[in-house]
Design an enzyme around this catalytic site. Structure first.
Site, short mmCIF file in Angstrom:
data_model
loop_
_atom_site.label_atom_id
_atom_site.label_comp_id
_atom_site.label_asym_id
_atom_site.label_seq_id
_atom_site.Cartn_x
_atom_site.Cartn_y
_atom_site.Cartn_z
CG ASP A 22 6.41 104.88 25.86
OD1 ASP A 22 6.63 104.65 24.66
OD2 ASP A 22 7.29 104.87 26.73
CE LYS A 67 0.14 100.22 33.48
NZ LYS A 67 0.98 99.97 34.63
CG MET A 82 7.66 93.62 23.42
SD MET A 82 6.76 94.51 22.15
CE MET A 82 7.89 94.41 20.78
N1 SAH Z 1 11.85 100.98 21.86
C1 SAH Z 1 12.27 100.06 22.91
C2 SAH Z 1 11.54 98.74 22.84
C3 SAH Z 1 10.07 98.83 23.12
S1 SAH Z 1 9.30 97.26 23.09
C4 SAH Z 1 13.79 99.87 22.82
O1 SAH Z 1 14.41 100.28 21.83
O2 SAH Z 1 14.37 99.31 23.76
C5 SAH Z 1 9.28 96.86 24.80
C6 SAH Z 1 10.24 95.71 25.09
O3 SAH Z 1 11.57 96.18 25.14
C7 SAH Z 1 10.02 95.03 26.41
O4 SAH Z 1 8.97 94.08 26.36
C8 SAH Z 1 11.35 94.36 26.64
O5 SAH Z 1 11.47 93.18 25.87
C9 SAH Z 1 12.31 95.39 26.05
N2 SAH Z 1 12.87 96.28 27.10
C10 SAH Z 1 12.70 97.60 27.21
N3 SAH Z 1 13.42 98.10 28.26
C11 SAH Z 1 14.05 97.05 28.81
C12 SAH Z 1 14.95 96.89 29.90
N4 SAH Z 1 15.33 97.92 30.68
N5 SAH Z 1 15.40 95.64 30.18
C13 SAH Z 1 15.06 94.59 29.43
N6 SAH Z 1 14.21 94.67 28.38
C14 SAH Z 1 13.72 95.88 28.08
#
Ligand code: SAH
Length: 256
Positions: free
Chosen positions: A41, A63, A175
């Protein structure tokens, strides 16, 4: 003579962590270098995809058609179709596959079709952000509870968040950049002090990381004025003040 049982591939749901290849697990790195098919993704960094086997087919489900992600049913169908055709699939997801990653749904679809599933954990954004910003999510003196919450618009107003944040607790919101004004309002309506400490961590564990701090009442302005973009996490709680301690120590080290 009966036909031999057709070979069914395995779907490996693999956490890619926050983006730094050094924060992959050894298992994730090994699977990636051996993979012939990687379905990923949008949150997965090019540097991580570059580790895939040179002959691997890389399929992005991020995308399509003017920035729309592939519908979840289509992603599940793709994984099942490839596995039933005999292909092992590395399904690479940002962070941890089971934290706001819809990994549960993909695993269910595979199991329902008789496809074996392996789940490889990854470092979730909350863990990565805590470490990179030097903010402990729990702390003997400041927080013995930590909650992970999804802050996207859908159903936000109906959700009961009371008790998730406050003294002795840390709330980590994934998010939540777009809905920060509603989030701040909701928490204050539930009785959280407007001066409760907040941190916004954008691009945690990546070179372009930014850490912004302020009181809860100023959260929407903090995000707006600094033009914070996804991916970013919001951390609410006293533990965010620990960053001052870390920064002071770094300043002392720099002077020595
Ligand atoms: N499975 C992922 C989360 C997916 S939801 C996990 O465990 O991290 C997507 C959200 O994760 C984003 O909107 C943001 O809030 C957060 N996120 C993912 N990578 C990030 C990063 N490098 N820095 C800050 N927030 C992050």
């Amino acid at each position: 003579m009966s036909n031999p049982t057709p070979h069914i591939g395995t779907v490996h749901l693999v956490g890619a962590g926050p983006g730094d290849p050094d924060l992959l697990t050894l298992r994730a790195a090994r699977l990636l270098t051996q993979a012939r098919l990687v379905v990923h993704d949008g949150l997965v960094e090019p540097a991580i995809l570059a580790m895939a086997h040179p002959q691997a087919r890389l399929v992005s489900v991020a995308k399509r058609r003017a920035h729309h992600t592939m519908p979840q049913e289509d992603i599940c169908a793709l994984l099942v179709r490839e596995a039933l055709a005999g292909n092992d699939v590395v399904r690479l997801k940002g962070g941890d596959p089971l934290v706001f990653g819809r990994g549960g749904e993909e695993a269910e679809a595979c199991r329902a079709a008789g496809v074996p599933v392996e789940i490889v954990p990854g470092i979730s954004a909350a863990n990565a952000a805590g470490a990179a910003a030097q903010i402990p999510l729990t702390h003997r003196d400041h927080a013995s509870v930590v909650s992970f919450v999804a802050g996207q618009c859908k159903g936000l107003s109906e959700q009961d968040w009371s008790g998730l944040a406050g003294v002795g607790r840390t709330l980590v919101i994934y998010m939540g950049v777009k809905t920060a004004p509603q989030i701040a309002e909701k928490l204050m309506a539930d009785g959280l002090a407007p001066d409760m400490a907040v941190a916004v961590i954008e691009n945690a564990a990546r070179p372009e990381m930014r850490v912004l701090r302020g009181p809860l009442a100023a959260l929407p302005a903090l995000i707006d004025d600094n033009k914070v973009k996804s991916p970013a996490l919001i951390v609410i709680g006293e533990v965010t003040r620990e960053r001052d301690v870390a920064l002071a120590a770094i300043a002392v080290e720099a002077r020595i």
